[in-house]
Design a protein around this motif. Structure first.
Motif, PDB file in Angstrom:
ATOM      1  N   GLU A  84       0.834  -1.207   0.000  1.00  0.00           N
ATOM      2  CA  GLU A  84       0.000   0.000   0.000  1.00  0.00           C
ATOM      3  C   GLU A  84       0.870   1.260   0.000  1.00  0.00           C
ATOM      4  O   GLU A  84       0.628   2.196  -0.768  1.00  0.00           O
ATOM      5  CB  GLU A  84      -0.928   0.020   1.218  1.00  0.00           C
ATOM      6  CG  GLU A  84      -2.055  -0.976   1.166  1.00  0.00           C
ATOM      7  CD  GLU A  84      -2.880  -1.002   2.450  1.00  0.00           C
ATOM      8  OE1 GLU A  84      -4.065  -1.331   2.365  1.00  0.00           O
ATOM      9  OE2 GLU A  84      -2.324  -0.683   3.536  1.00  0.00           O
ATOM     10  N   ARG A  89      -0.091   4.988  -0.569  1.00  0.00           N
ATOM     11  CA  ARG A  89      -0.938   5.177   0.596  1.00  0.00           C
ATOM     12  C   ARG A  89      -0.120   5.718   1.765  1.00  0.00           C
ATOM     13  O   ARG A  89       0.929   5.177   2.102  1.00  0.00           O
ATOM     14  CB  ARG A  89      -1.606   3.860   1.006  1.00  0.00           C
ATOM     15  CG  ARG A  89      -2.552   4.082   2.183  1.00  0.00           C
ATOM     16  CD  ARG A  89      -3.563   3.017   2.337  1.00  0.00           C
ATOM     17  NE  ARG A  89      -4.529   3.391   3.372  1.00  0.00           N
ATOM     18  CZ  ARG A  89      -5.436   2.576   3.835  1.00  0.00           C
ATOM     19  NH1 ARG A  89      -5.542   1.353   3.359  1.00  0.00           N
ATOM     20  NH2 ARG A  89      -6.270   2.978   4.769  1.00  0.00           N
ATOM     21  N   ARG A 100      -8.107   7.260  -1.028  1.00  0.00           N
ATOM     22  CA  ARG A 100      -6.800   6.616  -0.916  1.00  0.00           C
ATOM     23  C   ARG A 100      -6.412   5.995  -2.243  1.00  0.00           C
ATOM     24  O   ARG A 100      -7.270   5.585  -3.015  1.00  0.00           O
ATOM     25  CB  ARG A 100      -6.769   5.583   0.184  1.00  0.00           C
ATOM     26  CG  ARG A 100      -7.690   4.405  -0.067  1.00  0.00           C
ATOM     27  CD  ARG A 100      -8.087   3.744   1.182  1.00  0.00           C
ATOM     28  NE  ARG A 100      -9.252   4.431   1.684  1.00  0.00           N
ATOM     29  CZ  ARG A 100     -10.078   3.924   2.554  1.00  0.00           C
ATOM     30  NH1 ARG A 100      -9.874   2.746   3.044  1.00  0.00           N
ATOM     31  NH2 ARG A 100     -11.128   4.589   2.950  1.00  0.00           N
TER      32      ARG A 100
END
Length: 181
Positions: A84, A89, A100
């Motif tokens: 991520e 992120r 996101r």
């Protein structure tokens, strides 16, 4: 030695580093796939945001399969958080349930029940999330051999319906687009 069977829910509603949401999902699958000995991905679905509605639509999909090795759930979660972050992120700077670049949730992990501050499995809100259930049922059906989980997810979906979840890109088209990258 093969690991646990897992179901992941993936979502994106914010571009990052030149990649649109579908591109980010493709990169997430590419990064996650070495962890699996065998996996299936669903189609991509466009969905309205839940909880925080003043944001762009999400692009959601599911990935399920057997982990290549026996990952401990928190170690696998760490790998997910690494991916991520790699794809833009920043948990410290985001609004909970807000926009996101990538969100990967562990929906199911080998039938384990975990209730810790950083990880709850099965995911505590899977029963209310058509944006997870629709793609998860598709991926589970394609994978095969997970009839009890398909029945459970289908029953949840039967109670809440699939309103607001529309197919954006078929799984074959998604796979073909990933192969061209």
């Amino acid at each position: 030695m093969a690991g646990e069977f897992v179901v992941l829910g993936l979502g994106s509603n914010r571009k990052n580093d030149g990649l649109d949401c579908v591109g980010l999902l493709g990169e997430a699958v590419r990064e996650l796939s070495p962890s699996f000995s065998r996996f299936c991905c669903s189609s991509i679905y466009r969905t309205k945001p839940m909880y925080v509605e003043a944001q762009d639509d999400f692009f959601n999909m599911a990935m399920c399969g057997v982990l290549r090795e026996r990952w401990e759930p928190f170690r696998f979660l760490g790998e997910i958080h690494r991916i991520e972050a790699l794809l833009g992120r920043n948990r410290a700077a985001e609004i909970r349930n807000g926009p996101r670049s990538l969100d990967v949730d562990i929906e199911y992990f080998g039938g384990m029940k975990i209730s810790e501050p950083d990880l709850t499995v099965p995911h505590p809100r899977v029963h209310e999330r058509a944006f997870v259930l629709v793609p998860a049922c598709e991926a589970l059906s394609a994978f095969g051999g997970q009839d009890a989980l398909i029945e459970e997810y289908s029953a949840f979906l039967g109670r809440i319906g699939a309103c607001g979840v529309e197919k954006f890109m078929d799984s074959r088209d998604f796979q073909n687009s990933r192969a061209r990258v």
